[in-house]
Design a protein around this motif. Structure first.
Motif, PDB file in Angstrom:
ATOM      1  N   UNK A  58     -32.272 -33.331-119.772  1.00  0.00           N
ATOM      2  CA  UNK A  58     -32.490 -32.655-118.493  1.00  0.00           C
ATOM      3  C   UNK A  58     -32.429 -33.655-117.347  1.00  0.00           C
ATOM      4  N   UNK A  59     -32.912 -34.866-117.585  1.00  0.00           N
ATOM      5  CA  UNK A  59     -32.875 -35.893-116.565  1.00  0.00           C
ATOM      6  C   UNK A  59     -31.451 -36.305-116.227  1.00  0.00           C
ATOM      7  N   UNK A  60     -30.617 -36.379-117.256  1.00  0.00           N
ATOM      8  CA  UNK A  60     -29.222 -36.755-117.009  1.00  0.00           C
ATOM      9  C   UNK A  60     -28.530 -35.713-116.149  1.00  0.00           C
ATOM     10  N   UNK A  61     -28.782 -34.453-116.466  1.00  0.00           N
ATOM     11  CA  UNK A  61     -28.197 -33.384-115.660  1.00  0.00           C
ATOM     12  C   UNK A  61     -28.692 -33.485-114.225  1.00  0.00           C
ATOM     13  N   UNK A  62     -30.000 -33.655-114.091  1.00  0.00           N
ATOM     14  CA  UNK A  62     -30.567 -33.707-112.744  1.00  0.00           C
ATOM     15  C   UNK A  62     -30.064 -34.924-111.981  1.00  0.00           C
ATOM     16  N   UNK A  63     -29.791 -36.005-112.696  1.00  0.00           N
ATOM     17  CA  UNK A  63     -29.297 -37.213-112.044  1.00  0.00           C
ATOM     18  C   UNK A  63     -27.973 -36.951-111.326  1.00  0.00           C
ATOM     19  N   UNK A  64     -27.083 -36.228-111.988  1.00  0.00           N
ATOM     20  CA  UNK A  64     -25.821 -35.897-111.331  1.00  0.00           C
ATOM     21  C   UNK A  64     -26.063 -35.148-110.033  1.00  0.00           C
ATOM     22  N   UNK A  65     -26.920 -34.140-110.106  1.00  0.00           N
ATOM     23  CA  UNK A  65     -27.207 -33.346-108.908  1.00  0.00           C
ATOM     24  C   UNK A  65     -27.841 -34.204-107.823  1.00  0.00           C
ATOM     25  N   UNK A  66     -28.791 -35.012-108.227  1.00  0.00           N
ATOM     26  CA  UNK A  66     -29.518 -35.825-107.247  1.00  0.00           C
ATOM     27  C   UNK A  66     -28.562 -36.761-106.514  1.00  0.00           C
ATOM     28  N   UNK A  67     -27.672 -37.384-107.275  1.00  0.00           N
ATOM     29  CA  UNK A  67     -26.707 -38.296-106.635  1.00  0.00           C
ATOM     30  C   UNK A  67     -25.825 -37.554-105.650  1.00  0.00           C
ATOM     31  N   UNK A  68     -25.401 -36.371-106.060  1.00  0.00           N
ATOM     32  CA  UNK A  68     -24.530 -35.605-105.182  1.00  0.00           C
ATOM     33  C   UNK A  68     -25.271 -35.218-103.909  1.00  0.00           C
ATOM     34  N   UNK A  69     -26.500 -34.785-104.061  1.00  0.00           N
ATOM     35  CA  UNK A  69     -27.289 -34.384-102.888  1.00  0.00           C
ATOM     36  C   UNK A  69     -27.453 -35.569-101.945  1.00  0.00           C
ATOM     37  N   UNK A  70     -27.820 -36.718-102.506  1.00  0.00           N
ATOM     38  CA  UNK A  70     -28.033 -37.889-101.648  1.00  0.00           C
ATOM     39  C   UNK A  70     -26.729 -38.290-100.956  1.00  0.00           C
ATOM     40  N   UNK A  71     -25.622 -38.179-101.671  1.00  0.00           N
ATOM     41  CA  UNK A  71     -24.335 -38.511-101.051  1.00  0.00           C
ATOM     42  C   UNK A  71     -24.035 -37.540 -99.920  1.00  0.00           C
ATOM     43  N   UNK A  72     -24.334 -36.276-100.137  1.00  0.00           N
ATOM     44  CA  UNK A  72     -24.102 -35.265 -99.106  1.00  0.00           C
ATOM     45  C   UNK A  72     -24.949 -35.561 -97.871  1.00  0.00           C
ATOM     46  N   UNK A  73     -26.178 -35.915 -98.103  1.00  0.00           N
ATOM     47  CA  UNK A  73     -27.063 -36.233 -96.982  1.00  0.00           C
ATOM     48  C   UNK A  73     -26.494 -37.401 -96.193  1.00  0.00           C
ATOM     49  N   UNK A  74     -26.071 -38.398 -96.925  1.00  0.00           N
ATOM     50  CA  UNK A  74     -25.506 -39.571 -96.283  1.00  0.00           C
ATOM     51  C   UNK A  74     -24.287 -39.195 -95.447  1.00  0.00           C
ATOM     52  N   UNK A  75     -23.421 -38.421 -96.061  1.00  0.00           N
ATOM     53  CA  UNK A  75     -22.218 -37.984 -95.353  1.00  0.00           C
ATOM     54  C   UNK A  75     -22.574 -37.204 -94.101  1.00  0.00           C
ATOM     55  N   UNK A  76     -23.534 -36.299 -94.241  1.00  0.00           N
ATOM     56  CA  UNK A  76     -23.931 -35.475 -93.097  1.00  0.00           C
ATOM     57  C   UNK A  76     -24.389 -36.355 -91.943  1.00  0.00           C
ATOM     58  N   UNK A  77     -25.253 -37.303 -92.246  1.00  0.00           N
ATOM     59  CA  UNK A  77     -25.789 -38.160 -91.193  1.00  0.00           C
ATOM     60  C   UNK A  77     -24.670 -38.969 -90.546  1.00  0.00           C
ATOM     61  N   UNK A  78     -23.839 -39.582 -91.383  1.00  0.00           N
ATOM     62  CA  UNK A  78     -22.776 -40.427 -90.837  1.00  0.00           C
ATOM     63  C   UNK A  78     -21.797 -39.604 -90.013  1.00  0.00           C
ATOM     64  N   UNK A  79     -21.466 -38.428 -90.512  1.00  0.00           N
ATOM     65  CA  UNK A  79     -20.510 -37.591 -89.794  1.00  0.00           C
ATOM     66  C   UNK A  79     -21.030 -37.234 -88.419  1.00  0.00           C
ATOM     67  N   UNK A  80     -22.263 -36.728 -88.377  1.00  0.00           N
ATOM     68  CA  UNK A  80     -22.784 -36.272 -87.093  1.00  0.00           C
ATOM     69  C   UNK A  80     -23.019 -37.456 -86.163  1.00  0.00           C
ATOM     70  N   UNK A  81     -23.465 -38.559 -86.720  1.00  0.00           N
ATOM     71  CA  UNK A  81     -23.614 -39.751 -85.886  1.00  0.00           C
ATOM     72  C   UNK A  81     -22.264 -40.198 -85.343  1.00  0.00           C
TER      73      UNK A  81
END
Lengths: 92, 92
Positions: free
Chosen positions: B60-83
């Motif tokens: 379950x942790x491995x599955x969640x790890x994929x999601x977590x990484x994607x979410x964090x990448x999305x957040x990063x992208x969002x911030x950089x894009x809007x900035x």
DNA sequence: AGCGTCCAATGCTGTTTCGGTATCGCGCTC
DNA sequence: GAGCGCGATACCGAAACAGCATTGGACGCT
């Protein structure tokens, strides 16, 4: 930046009104207003134009809205997926 | 569930050791340990197996790890894009 | 078997963050 | 210029949080 802030942002963007968004989120107006200000501060950009009728998305806000929705959807998917794997609480 | 918790989770998953992950995040071990416990509680699933060497991801942790990484990448992208759209703080 | 070691988990406390109430400031209407 | 509707701010009590100190469990050494 927190997930709660993103939820607040999306709600305000959809309602175009802080007070209504607050009611929808079971919150009051002041903290919600602060969420938006904090986001704008962190992003270094104004996301909304404050009009007499309420809040209108600015271009940067529209861009951010897409990202915010995607992030929230991902979070939702993540939770549901992992909960679905679990024998412990999947059925509710 | 907060973005901070996701960052903590990814760090522990990568380091396989709460203490090391804590140092990497400029945090101490106890709060980081609590982040993981809170996540596991919210998800209703254990994400790590506690071994003598540290923490090992469960399925379950491995599955969640994929999601977590994607979410964090999305957040990063969002911030950089809007900035990047902003005239106010883009270069800083 | 007893002791030291290494790990995550927990008890406790000071501080920070956060939400709610009350109020402000602004622009519009009549 | 008084009243109304909007978001923003001041202030305060409550909840969340990080850090220190300590615990508890598993293993290795002697």
């Amino acid at each position: 930046m927190s997930i709660t802030h993103l939820q607040s942002f999306v709600a305000v963007a959809e309602e175009r009104h802080v007070g209504r968004a607050a009611r929808r989120l079971h919150l009051t107006q002041p903290p919600l207003s602060r969420h938006i200000l904090a986001l704008e501060d962190e992003l270094g950009t104004r996301l909304f134009e404050r009009t007499r009728q309420g809040m209108r998305l600015l271009p940067a806000g529209e861009v951010f809205l897409h990202h915010a929705r995607r992030i929230l959807a991902e979070v939702d998917t993540a939770v549901l997926t992992v909960r679905g794997l679990s024998p412990r609480d999947a059925g509710g």
